[in-house]
Design a protein around this motif. Sequence first.
Motif, PDB file in Angstrom:
ATOM      1  N   ILE A  47       0.859  -0.847  -0.238  1.00 24.82           N
ATOM      2  CA  ILE A  47       0.293  -0.326  -0.269  1.00 24.82           C
ATOM      3  C   ILE A  47       0.807   1.246   0.224  1.00 24.82           C
ATOM      4  O   ILE A  47       0.714   2.306  -0.563  1.00 24.82           O
ATOM      5  CB  ILE A  47      -0.190  -0.027   1.379  1.00 24.82           C
ATOM      6  CG1 ILE A  47      -1.509  -1.353   0.829  1.00 24.82           C
ATOM      7  CG2 ILE A  47      -1.499   1.357   1.571  1.00 24.82           C
ATOM      8  CD1 ILE A  47      -2.729  -1.044   2.633  1.00 24.82           C
ATOM      9  N   VAL A  51       1.168   4.152  -2.830  1.00 28.97           N
ATOM     10  CA  VAL A  51       0.400   5.547  -2.394  1.00 28.97           C
ATOM     11  C   VAL A  51       1.497   6.236  -3.575  1.00 28.97           C
ATOM     12  O   VAL A  51       1.470   7.749  -3.882  1.00 28.97           O
ATOM     13  CB  VAL A  51       0.634   5.776  -0.614  1.00 28.97           C
ATOM     14  CG1 VAL A  51       0.254   7.348  -1.047  1.00 28.97           C
ATOM     15  CG2 VAL A  51      -0.510   5.143  -1.199  1.00 28.97           C
ATOM     16  N   LEU A 205      -0.538   4.275   4.777  1.00 23.75           N
ATOM     17  CA  LEU A 205      -1.241   5.055   3.742  1.00 23.75           C
ATOM     18  C   LEU A 205      -0.776   5.976   4.252  1.00 23.75           C
ATOM     19  O   LEU A 205       0.082   7.669   3.747  1.00 23.75           O
ATOM     20  CB  LEU A 205      -2.473   5.324   3.657  1.00 23.75           C
ATOM     21  CG  LEU A 205      -3.871   4.288   3.080  1.00 23.75           C
ATOM     22  CD1 LEU A 205      -5.275   5.016   4.080  1.00 23.75           C
ATOM     23  CD2 LEU A 205      -4.036   4.853   2.094  1.00 23.75           C
TER      24      LEU A 205
END
Length: 355
Positions: A47, A51, A205
């Motif tokens: 992830i 990002v 994130l």
Amino acid sequence: MFQMIVTGLLCGALLGFVMQRGRFCLTGGFRDMYIAKDYRMFYALLIAIAVQSIGVYTLIQFGAIEFVAGEFSWVATIIGSFIFGIGIVFAGGCATGTWYRAGEGLLGSWIALFGYMFMSAVMKSGVLVPVDQSMKSVKISTNSIAESTGISVWVYIVVFIAIVLWLIVRELKKPKIAIPTMKSKRTGLSHLLFEKRWHPFFTALLVGGIAILAWPLSEATGRMAGLGITTPSANILQFLVSGNQEYINWGVFLVLGIFLGSFTAAKGSREFRFRMPDVKTGISSFLGGNLMGFGASLAGGCSIGNGLVMTAMMTWQGWVSLLFIILGTWTASYFVFVRPKNKKNTVVSDTTVTA
């Protein structure tokens, strides 16, 4: 210099705080893939890569930053990454993990950190420079996957994002295991920052966002790179020994910021305390730190420099390095955790039969 200090410390402090509160430990994540078949931390890393990849290539598209993939020293990357993977198991944490756990007061991480800084400095400006240069001389002219294949980097990014989204959805659909928690004594923002258990995907994130932020902040000071741990760590020791201010750059303040951010998070969550390792753990930490420093220097990056940043830039170095870091971690995990346990079970079984 003032801009370098402020932005470097700020970016590092954010990263250290987030990693400490989210327990963003890639060593444990890679180990758990093999031992416990738990892939959550690995998915979290993916992830963060996704990002960062979107953000950084968007900045490149608009001319805000520059990036050159360079050449791919494949032999050095493979060997160095594998050794680094072994080292993080003995050290009890990867490069960034060692910095943030040192901020928690874990003295074993201080020992590992010294070994890591020492061997990184030896590889970059000491007696092992010829070894480093010799192994890196075997290389391929193009490091960029997109340039090698003639396919736009955005195609790889879109495909990668689709895979990551599929993995996340599949993981989130699994039955949740209830985790007992103590009744909170805090409310509001304080509870969210220092008591509430952070989900690894949420942490990822934030890590990805900080990784994006690192690029323009670093390039504004003349350092054309994003997050990096190994060279800045070596630079600290090189500066302390030589007094040469050329070793001081944005990356140095980044890693110092990681320590400060982790310390702040640990104090706020009441997790900071000095913990002295036993002799065996101390020796293991120092050995692991040296292996980390040797491997990361040879590979051109650690689990952050290669495993998070160069993967996001869609380079051969990043993805090959990540693969061999994981293989090195699994190899060490077998000899450190799995094999001793199997021997113990065998001895207990034989004793039972004999009895």
